[in-house]
Motif scaffolding. Sequence first.
Motif, PDB file in Angstrom:
ATOM      1  N   SER A 160     -14.521  70.895  30.922  1.00 36.19           N
ATOM      2  CA  SER A 160     -13.699  70.668  29.725  1.00 36.19           C
ATOM      3  C   SER A 160     -12.137  71.363  30.826  1.00 36.19           C
ATOM      4  CB  SER A 160     -13.672  71.479  28.598  1.00 36.19           C
ATOM      5  OG  SER A 160     -12.044  71.610  28.116  1.00 36.19           O
ATOM      6  N   SER A 162      -9.235  72.046  29.224  1.00 30.13           N
ATOM      7  CA  SER A 162      -8.889  72.705  28.496  1.00 30.13           C
ATOM      8  C   SER A 162     -10.120  74.171  27.214  1.00 30.13           C
ATOM      9  CB  SER A 162      -8.732  72.146  26.863  1.00 30.13           C
ATOM     10  OG  SER A 162      -8.199  72.929  26.023  1.00 30.13           O
ATOM     11  N   LEU A 165     -10.250  73.595  23.677  1.00 31.26           N
ATOM     12  CA  LEU A 165     -10.679  72.179  23.108  1.00 31.26           C
ATOM     13  C   LEU A 165     -13.133  72.165  23.559  1.00 31.26           C
ATOM     14  CD1 LEU A 165      -9.812  68.480  23.322  1.00 31.26           C
ATOM     15  CD2 LEU A 165     -11.973  69.316  24.071  1.00 31.26           C
ATOM     16  N   TYR A 213     -13.559  66.654  29.175  1.00 31.98           N
ATOM     17  CA  TYR A 213     -12.707  66.541  28.770  1.00 31.98           C
ATOM     18  C   TYR A 213     -11.604  66.985  30.421  1.00 31.98           C
ATOM     19  CZ  TYR A 213      -7.548  68.105  27.197  1.00 31.98           C
ATOM     20  OH  TYR A 213      -5.836  67.555  26.954  1.00 31.98           O
ATOM     21  N   GLU A 215      -7.362  66.432  32.316  1.00 28.75           N
ATOM     22  CA  GLU A 215      -6.303  65.608  32.198  1.00 28.75           C
ATOM     23  C   GLU A 215      -5.211  65.671  33.785  1.00 28.75           C
ATOM     24  OE1 GLU A 215      -4.303  69.596  30.531  1.00 28.75           O
ATOM     25  OE2 GLU A 215      -5.236  69.671  28.999  1.00 28.75           O
ATOM     26  N   ILE A 237     -12.483  62.118  27.526  1.00 29.92           N
ATOM     27  CA  ILE A 237     -11.420  62.261  26.296  1.00 29.92           C
ATOM     28  C   ILE A 237     -10.570  63.053  27.003  1.00 29.92           C
ATOM     29  CG2 ILE A 237      -9.528  63.665  24.657  1.00 29.92           C
ATOM     30  CD1 ILE A 237     -12.906  64.429  23.534  1.00 29.92           C
ATOM     31  N   THR A 238      -9.157  61.558  27.247  1.00 31.53           N
ATOM     32  CA  THR A 238      -8.277  62.018  28.275  1.00 31.53           C
ATOM     33  C   THR A 238      -6.616  62.214  27.230  1.00 31.53           C
ATOM     34  OG1 THR A 238      -7.344  62.367  30.662  1.00 31.53           O
ATOM     35  CG2 THR A 238      -8.032  60.260  29.753  1.00 31.53           C
ATOM     36  N   THR A 277     -10.805  61.423  20.412  1.00 26.65           N
ATOM     37  CA  THR A 277     -10.502  63.497  19.753  1.00 26.65           C
ATOM     38  C   THR A 277     -12.486  64.225  20.095  1.00 26.65           C
ATOM     39  OG1 THR A 277     -11.662  62.220  17.854  1.00 26.65           O
ATOM     40  CG2 THR A 277      -8.989  61.678  17.792  1.00 26.65           C
ATOM     41  N   PRO A 278     -12.156  65.294  19.858  1.00 23.35           N
ATOM     42  CA  PRO A 278     -13.688  66.034  19.730  1.00 23.35           C
ATOM     43  C   PRO A 278     -14.578  65.128  18.399  1.00 23.35           C
ATOM     44  CG  PRO A 278     -11.224  67.501  20.143  1.00 23.35           C
ATOM     45  CD  PRO A 278     -10.834  66.464  19.820  1.00 23.35           C
ATOM     46  N   MET A 281     -15.648  62.792  20.402  1.00 22.11           N
ATOM     47  CA  MET A 281     -17.061  62.638  21.444  1.00 22.11           C
ATOM     48  C   MET A 281     -17.885  62.789  21.117  1.00 22.11           C
ATOM     49  SD  MET A 281     -16.471  65.592  24.550  1.00 22.11           S
ATOM     50  CE  MET A 281     -15.494  64.141  25.452  1.00 22.11           C
TER      51      MET A 281
END
Length: 683
Positions: A160, A162, A165, A213, A215, A237-238, A277-278, A281
């Motif tokens: 991750s 984040s 998150l 996750y 970015e 997730i991005t 979204t978390p 996921m």
Amino acid sequence: MRRDLQPLFAPRSVAILGASNDAAKWGNWLARGALRGAHRRPVYLVNRNGGEVLGQPAYASVGDLPESPELVVIAVPAAGFEQAVDDALAMGARALVGITAGLGESGSDEARRAELALVERVRAAGAMLLGPNCLGVFDAESDLGLSSNEFPAGSIGLISQSGNLALELGILSRNYGLGFSRFASIGNQADLDLAELVASYAVHEPSRLIAIYAEDFRDGRDFLQAAAEADKPVVLITVGGSEASRRAAKSHTGAMVSQHDVVSAACRAAGVHLASTPAEMIDLAQVLLQPRRMAGVRVAVLSDGGGHGAIACDVAEAAGLQLPRLSDRLSAELQAGLPDTAATRNPVDLAGGGEQDFDNYARTARTLLESGEVDGVLMTGYFGGYSQYSEQFAGKETDVAHAIVRAVAETHRPLVAQAMYHDAAPNLALREGGVPVYATIEAAAAALAALGLSSDAAAREPDRHQDAEAVEYFTARELLAGAGIPFVAARRVTSERQALEAAGEVGYPVVLKALGLLHKSDAGGVKVGIADEQALVWEWGDMQQRLVPPECSIEAMAPLADGVELIIGSRRDPRFGAVAMVGIGGVFAELLGDQQVSLAPVDHDGALRLLASLRSAAMLKGARGRTPVSLEAAAAALVALSELAAARPDIAEIEINPLLVTPDGALGLDARVIPVEGGANAG
């Protein structure tokens, strides 16, 4: 070549730089986590004041340690980070975790250059750096917990960008009895990046699923290769796809292909599951961790109430699943033992048969799974609710849950459940047996769809060939024609006399096109169906007065009434390389927004799939009595353009809009090529 990340996840010894007695500081949280694993390895706490931290002796510097720590976690102010790294490297550390923030992510060129220089020193020393600006690292198997919070142990490998998150994912996973095999917070990805960690997780046996996750992918193709080669599910997730990113695009293609489109295409190419979204996921993780997959997308809905079943049908179809009508034979077999009011065609509604005999749930589920008429079952509604009435009911319903688990295991077909009492004992038994249970029908349907919907072929790295400049309209046409895409006849003209001569050569009716404009039609820069010399003289004079174009094109009039106008194009994404796009084209391309995207190059079958997935695909197949157009020709043009785009790193955007597809073939009617920044624009 990938590095061995053992020193990061299973170090022989650990040192915490910045260890503290202050419970409000990172150094305290990290020290507590490190000491929980002290039975597995030596733990050294470093505080510049020495003394004791958490009742343990603290060293004033790394240089005072009695041995070289294999892993060093650095939680010191940004001003002291570089020195801390250098001190750790001098002591022979093989892995570093940079908790410290305020470095390369600050945005200044100076900070970024300093971070890059630091990474060079780390790599030169044969070490690796996670972060900086990260939450830490966790490994359940090695009892390593070096972050601000504890994570539940399980079989999900988490990466991750984040920290917060990641913490939320930890909370959500507990709700389903899930947890993490290991966790790495990548932060700035100054050294260790997403692709290298994915490759490491791919061969880490306790990690049965990789959750990400991110970015920033750094090298998108490298990430795709690592994900595609992982013999286990990958869920991503991005973020991205904002309108602001579209404003920088210079062509229709650039404006129509968002970052979200690119990532979606990349995920399809590598078989990566994309979550928004978390919660989504973790929903996907629950279903993907069970070993069964669907051979197709045929699903039976099983409920003990009409409302739940009807809603489940709508939601399942919206998720891309198919609900076939069950055969007479299967319907009759299902009906045995159920009330006369039961529905057995799909959806299958027990109509009270569940409460009459709880075994009807297991019997019906097994019959559906064994039938061969469906690839999976979506069970929805009240199961687990009967256990609320008495312990006897709870025991009996739990026995039925075990029977359902056996049916799933023995038929090798999946069953996914949604239940209003999703945390009741019978549903916990389902979950413990590997049958996913969800609180909402949309989550259950999406989970089942994830088991059946296939992905595109893995992304392929294109061959490179000699670069060539392509900067203006006729050069763009020649470039694309050289790739095998036919165009209408055209002549470059700069005067009325040349226009008349060119029209005589290509034959009336003709098209007059002003060059040097992006949206030619919007500006009145395209005049079609010019029938004779008199009409051409008038249109030439009008266009010159209004637009004063530096040059124009006289082109043969294409058979517009016989065909469909498409747009085909590509743009080069900084992380994933060339991305191909096809959509309904012409003057309404951006207005309709009907397009599909894939990584380039696209093969012939992939091009046909993209065309078939357009919302307006019926137009190509001969809707309302029209003659079908040549899908083969349209696919061939898309393949040729995508191969050209993939092989040309000097091209930022390329498109044909429109590409006229008729029953007899495909013709390019306009071309646009934009080189990478620094090159001239194409007209």
